[in-house]
Motif scaffolding. Structure first.
Motif, PDB file in Angstrom:
ATOM      1  N   GLU A   1      43.874  37.106  41.672  1.00  0.00           N
ATOM      2  CA  GLU A   1      43.220  35.934  41.080  1.00  0.00           C
ATOM      3  C   GLU A   1      42.636  35.035  42.162  1.00  0.00           C
ATOM      4  OE1 GLU A   1      44.970  34.637  36.910  1.00  0.00           O
ATOM      5  OE2 GLU A   1      46.547  34.592  38.441  1.00  0.00           O
ATOM      6  N   GLY A   2      43.371  34.913  43.270  1.00  0.00           N
ATOM      7  CA  GLY A   2      42.886  34.090  44.369  1.00  0.00           C
ATOM      8  C   GLY A   2      41.595  34.638  44.966  1.00  0.00           C
ATOM      9  N   ILE A   3      41.528  35.964  45.107  1.00  0.00           N
ATOM     10  CA  ILE A   3      40.326  36.602  45.663  1.00  0.00           C
ATOM     11  C   ILE A   3      39.131  36.403  44.738  1.00  0.00           C
ATOM     12  CG2 ILE A   3      39.266  38.835  46.196  1.00  0.00           C
ATOM     13  CD1 ILE A   3      42.041  39.736  47.230  1.00  0.00           C
ATOM     14  N   ILE A   4      39.357  36.575  43.446  1.00  0.00           N
ATOM     15  CA  ILE A   4      38.256  36.412  42.483  1.00  0.00           C
ATOM     16  C   ILE A   4      37.776  34.962  42.461  1.00  0.00           C
ATOM     17  CG2 ILE A   4      37.611  36.524  40.045  1.00  0.00           C
ATOM     18  CD1 ILE A   4      37.842  39.242  41.474  1.00  0.00           C
ATOM     19  N   THR A   5      38.738  34.018  42.481  1.00  0.00           N
ATOM     20  CA  THR A   5      38.355  32.595  42.486  1.00  0.00           C
ATOM     21  C   THR A   5      37.578  32.255  43.753  1.00  0.00           C
ATOM     22  OG1 THR A   5      40.290  31.970  41.167  1.00  0.00           O
ATOM     23  CG2 THR A   5      39.220  30.231  42.436  1.00  0.00           C
ATOM     24  N   GLU A   6      38.042  32.766  44.870  1.00  0.00           N
ATOM     25  CA  GLU A   6      37.368  32.518  46.147  1.00  0.00           C
ATOM     26  C   GLU A   6      35.955  33.100  46.137  1.00  0.00           C
ATOM     27  OE1 GLU A   6      37.850  33.705  50.897  1.00  0.00           O
ATOM     28  OE2 GLU A   6      39.332  34.372  49.427  1.00  0.00           O
TER      29      GLU A   6
ATOM     30  N   LYS B   1      36.153  44.616  44.187  1.00  0.00           N
ATOM     31  CA  LYS B   1      36.702  45.741  44.952  1.00  0.00           C
ATOM     32  C   LYS B   1      37.871  45.292  45.816  1.00  0.00           C
ATOM     33  CE  LYS B   1      35.374  49.383  48.209  1.00  0.00           C
ATOM     34  NZ  LYS B   1      34.277  49.956  49.027  1.00  0.00           N
ATOM     35  N   ARG B   2      37.729  44.155  46.483  1.00  0.00           N
ATOM     36  CA  ARG B   2      38.813  43.642  47.336  1.00  0.00           C
ATOM     37  C   ARG B   2      40.062  43.327  46.510  1.00  0.00           C
ATOM     38  NH1 ARG B   2      38.948  39.000  50.225  1.00  0.00           N
ATOM     39  NH2 ARG B   2      37.230  38.008  49.101  1.00  0.00           N
ATOM     40  N   ALA B   3      39.849  42.692  45.347  1.00  0.00           N
ATOM     41  CA  ALA B   3      40.984  42.323  44.501  1.00  0.00           C
ATOM     42  C   ALA B   3      41.707  43.556  43.983  1.00  0.00           C
ATOM     43  CB  ALA B   3      40.492  41.466  43.336  1.00  0.00           C
ATOM     44  N   ALA B   4      40.956  44.610  43.650  1.00  0.00           N
ATOM     45  CA  ALA B   4      41.552  45.826  43.090  1.00  0.00           C
ATOM     46  C   ALA B   4      42.443  46.547  44.091  1.00  0.00           C
ATOM     47  CB  ALA B   4      40.447  46.762  42.606  1.00  0.00           C
ATOM     48  N   GLU B   5      42.271  46.276  45.372  1.00  0.00           N
ATOM     49  CA  GLU B   5      43.057  46.952  46.408  1.00  0.00           C
ATOM     50  C   GLU B   5      44.430  46.314  46.631  1.00  0.00           C
ATOM     51  OE1 GLU B   5      40.412  46.689  49.692  1.00  0.00           O
ATOM     52  OE2 GLU B   5      39.136  48.368  49.011  1.00  0.00           O
ATOM     53  N   GLU B   6      44.681  45.147  46.020  1.00  0.00           N
ATOM     54  CA  GLU B   6      45.964  44.450  46.207  1.00  0.00           C
ATOM     55  C   GLU B   6      47.104  45.196  45.499  1.00  0.00           C
ATOM     56  OE1 GLU B   6      46.788  41.830  48.039  1.00  0.00           O
ATOM     57  OE2 GLU B   6      44.723  41.704  48.818  1.00  0.00           O
ATOM     58  N   ARG B   7      48.242  45.280  46.189  1.00  0.00           N
ATOM     59  CA  ARG B   7      49.429  45.946  45.648  1.00  0.00           C
ATOM     60  C   ARG B   7      50.682  45.143  46.015  1.00  0.00           C
ATOM     61  NH1 ARG B   7      45.775  48.364  43.822  1.00  0.00           N
ATOM     62  NH2 ARG B   7      45.551  50.591  43.370  1.00  0.00           N
ATOM     63  N   GLY B   8      51.785  45.446  45.354  1.00  0.00           N
ATOM     64  CA  GLY B   8      53.070  44.875  45.723  1.00  0.00           C
ATOM     65  C   GLY B   8      53.352  43.529  45.070  1.00  0.00           C
ATOM     66  N   ASP B   9      54.459  42.917  45.474  1.00  0.00           N
ATOM     67  CA  ASP B   9      54.891  41.637  44.905  1.00  0.00           C
ATOM     68  C   ASP B   9      53.824  40.564  45.111  1.00  0.00           C
ATOM     69  OD1 ASP B   9      57.262  42.812  44.207  1.00  0.00           O
ATOM     70  OD2 ASP B   9      58.376  42.059  45.959  1.00  0.00           O
ATOM     71  N   GLY B  10      53.607  39.797  44.060  1.00  0.00           N
ATOM     72  CA  GLY B  10      52.635  38.711  44.140  1.00  0.00           C
ATOM     73  C   GLY B  10      51.184  39.156  44.099  1.00  0.00           C
TER      74      GLY B  10
END
Length: 352
Positions: free
Chosen positions: A276-281, A261-270
């Motif tokens: 990927e960083g959130i999922i790995t963490e 859920k946290r990863a899906a909320e990411e938007r914009g450049d990068g």
């Protein structure tokens, strides 16, 4: 893919009904594979009819045996009491033996799951990264949209025009399933002909309390009830084995859900790198807990299956027998011993 454990395994035919009925077609009927499919369906239908007929014959034997037993005179009340006492004693011993055998199977499963947990904790991050890299387009163009869709759907997404879905939960559970698949196939074989001593159903099939009974009509009745219960349990075991198997991936998916859920909320450049960083963490934070929880849940469900089998055999068999032995009648009924013998012969023919 793990889903193969949940599907009926049979032959696959690339049939063409249009070509089969087209008189101008250059294909022979055999080339359409319709005849082969027809034979397979006939075989399956025959097998199901035989199974239903066997269950019907066994049920009929039980009814006739009940009629025969109803006519036992008052002089045989002591015999009935003796039968009930012997049955209770035999039932207790058989259930204890079955419990021990199923516990042994559970120990085997636990060992496999423990190895899976150990490997998953060590390798899950690398395995997930490697498998994800293997499906990522070389240009990486637009992959952030696919990755977000994966996270929005709790780890699994099937992109349009792709041959199969991308399932992060499948990647994460790879080592768990790799370590249990062989043992699980022995415990829950797809084909009855593949049953071994490590099969749950094989242990249930060994259950037999009728061997100590003295009165033949009662013995026949008990055998038919046992057969009926085993057939019913066989269907329940198939349903529950699917839930046990899928529980590993379900547990991992549930534990990973907040990270998705946290990863899906990411938007914009990068955003791709951040997702990927959130999922790995998330994986790093959970790996020493979620795989152990998946193991515990699978073992709990197997133990629930064991208890269900034992309680069903105990309660249903005792209810049937107590009802059976409580029947008394001074009415002279027809002698059904010949009919019982006929059904015995028919039952033997069906089992050959």
């Amino acid at each position: 893919m793990q889903e193969s454990k949940e599907r009926f395994i049979t032959e696959v035919f690339t049939v063409s009904s249009t070509a089969y009925f087209d008189e101008k077609s250059h294909l022979k009927p055999s080339d359409t594979e319709i005849p082969n499919l027809r034979e397979l369906l006939k075989s399956l239908n025959k097998s199901m009819e035989k199974k239903l007929t066997t269950e019907y014959v066994n049920e009929a034997k039980g009814v006739l045996s009940l009629i025969q037993s109803v006519q036992l005179g008052t002089d045989e009340n002591k015999t009935k009491a003796r039968v009930l006492e012997d049955l209770q004693s035999s039932l207790k011993k058989e259930l204890k033996t079955l419990d021990d055998r199923l516990n042994s199977l559970c120990c085997n499963l636990e060992e496999c799951l423990s190895r899976g947990v150990e490997k998953s904790e060590k390798l899950c991050v690398k395995t997930t990264h490697d498998m994800l890299a293997s499906v990522r387009p070389k240009t990486n163009k637009g992959f952030h949209k696919i990755y977000r869709a994966i996270c929005e759907r709790e780890g699994c997404y099937w992109p349009r025009k792709w041959n199969e879905p991308i399932d992060l939960n499948k990647f994460l559970t790879k080592h768990m399933y790799d370590n249990i698949n062989q043992e699980f196939d022995l415990m829950f074989p797809v084909d009855d002909n593949d049953k071994t001593e490590k099969s749950v159903q094989a242990q249930v099939d060994k259950f037999n309390v009728s061997q100590r009974v003295l009165v033949s009509s009662i013995e026949i009745f008990i055998k038919t009830q046992e057969t009926k219960l085993r057939a019913s349990l066989a269907r329940d075991i198939i349903k529950k084995k699917k839930k046990i198997y899928s529980s590993i991936k379900t547990t991992i998916q549930q534990k990973m859900a907040p990270g998705y859920k946290r990863a899906a909320e990411e938007r914009g450049d990068g955003c791709m790198e951040r997702m990927e960083g959130i999922i790995t963490e998330t994986i790093e934070q959970l790996k020493y807990h979620m795989f152990s929880e998946a193991k515990s849940e699978a073992l709990k469900m197997f133990n629930d299956l064991k208890l269900y089998i034992i309680k069903t055999l105990e309660s249903e068999l005792m209810k049937s027998v107590e009802r059976f032995l409580s029947q008394t009648s001074n009415i002279s009924l027809m002698d059904v011993s010949r009919e019982i013998e006929e059904l015995e012969r028919l039952s033997q023919q069906l089992s050959d």
